[in-house]
Design a protein around this motif. Structure first.
Motif: not given
Length: 415
Positions: A356-372
């Motif tokens: 549900w979070l903004d994947s565009v804003a998190f595009r370059d945020f490593g922890p987002f991709h690691a958690v997912r």
């Protein structure tokens, strides 16, 4: 070899030297330019030092500061404005270079002074933390842009405007009196949070910002002393101590990062935890709750664990994150909360909240991709998990984090 030593010295000491130069000459652009000139001089001079021609000075920070100070004076002469400069009083014995070698003189006083300058109300709120992170902490424009989830050109424009505003407003390069602290302390703490997060994300403590973790212990101690009745300052000082107490347990025998829930509490440094407890209790006695007190309480819940035989405090952590959302409902808090949701409610609900979070804003945020990636793997969606781990790895994580991500990616690929 000398080039590598210079790069290391510039990363380790650049923020300190620029802070001292800016405090002395009252000019942020001059400080940055003079430091760059000093680095160029070092590239020529350092290879000639030492018996093998690959040495460096006895104290790189002192060398860089001394040369940068001379370059700054030369630039002022060329600009014809030296007569308008009001420098600090002459440094008494020992010499200026000797004083720079003594970290007690340079850190945290000069750096804290520049932090308050960058957080002046004349600077736009969205630029205060960014400017401090660039000048004082030595983070690159790219790193800061990633931390704020904005485009790099946008961040660069903010930095230029902020420095121009400081010059136009004639901001005094000094720690302001107590009457001015309330309007700046929020920006100061926000800046320190991001700077410490950059140091903390490197579990091995081997990256270019690792030294800031130790300096943060000093800076937060000074802030807590300056503002003993400001609960958010006390709480942030507590948070840093809780987090640094756990550092000895953050790597496994293979050099990979160890997740917090798997760390051996018997390796944690109890004196720092005790200091954190005292600071958090002092914050609570102020009876003015705030988000940093809740963040510190999350760390305290983990640090209350005495051994791996005790259950992880996930329900308490989730409850604290729920309370934190009432103060700070942002994407990063929700991402961290999702980790706790996965443990208490299950990975399916956590993944729904992450997606549900903004994947565009998190595009370059490593922890987002690691958690997912972790959530996808736990749900048996191995191919998607591998792709998410690849996204995290492509963002150049620190070595210990890379080892852990590669290990988890391999496990996901086998499912």
């Amino acid at each position: 070899m000398a080039r590598g030593l210079l790069d290391q010295a510039a990363r380790a000491h650049g923020g300190r030297v620029i802070a001292a130069l800016a405090a002395k000459f009252r000019d942020l652009d001059l400080a940055e330019e003079a430091f760059a000139e000093a680095c160029l001089a070092a590239a020529q001079a350092w290879p000639q030092m030492g018996e093998g021609g690959d040495g460096e000075p006895r104290d790189p920070a002192a060398w860089l500061y001394s040369v940068a100070q001379r370059r700054a004076l030369d630039m002022l002469r060329r600009r014809g404005v030296r007569t308008r400069l009001i420098p600090d009083p002459p440094t008494p014995p020992p010499s200026a270079e000797d004083a720079m070698i003594d970290d007690a003189r340079l850190i945290p006083d000069e750096r804290l002074r520049l932090i308050f300058v960058c957080c002046h109300p004349a600077v736009a709120p969205d630029a205060r933390a960014a400017l401090t992170l660039r000048l004082v902490c030595g983070l690159s424009t790219q790193e800061i842009a990633r931390a704020f989830l904005v485009a790099e050109p946008t961040l660069a424009q903010r930095l230029v405007r902020a420095k121009r505003k400081i010059a136009e407003a004639g901001v005094a390069f000094e720690v302001p009196g107590p009457e001015a602290w309330p309007e700046r302390i929020g920006a100061v703490l926000s800046t320190l949070e991001i700077a410490y997060a950059k140091a903390h994300e490197d579990a091995a403590g081997a990256g270019q910002h690792a030294g800031y973790a130790k300096e943060m212990l000093d800076l937060t101690a000074v802030l807590a002393e300056l503002l003993p009745d400001e609960p958010e300052c006390l709480a942030f000082a507590a948070l840093v101590r809780y987090a640094e107490a756990r550092r000895p347990a953050r790597l496994d025998d293979g050099g990979a990062m160890t997740p917090l829930s798997e760390q051996d509490p018997t390796l944690w440094r109890r004196p720092l935890i005790d200091q954190g407890e005292a600071l958090l209790h002092a914050a609570a006695r102020c009876r003015r709750p705030g988000p940093r007190q809740l963040q510190a309480a999350i760390h305290a819940a983990w640090c209350a664990r005495a051994s791996l035989d005790e259950p992880a405090p996930w329900p308490t952590v989730l409850a604290l994150y729920d309370a934190l959302l009432t103060w700070r409902d942002d994407a990063v808090v929700r991402l961290n909360r999702a980790v706790a949701v996965a443990e208490v409610t299950g990975p399916a609900q956590a993944l729904a909240e992450v997606d549900w979070l903004d994947s565009v804003a998190f595009r370059d945020f490593g922890p987002f991709h690691a958690v997912r990636a972790d959530l996808l793997a736990r749900l048996g969606r191995g191919g998607e998990a591998v792709a998410a781990y690849d996204r995290a790895l492509a963002l150049d994580p620190a070595p210990a984090e890379r080892l852990w991500l590669e290990r988890r990616r391999g496990q996901a690929a086998m499912r």
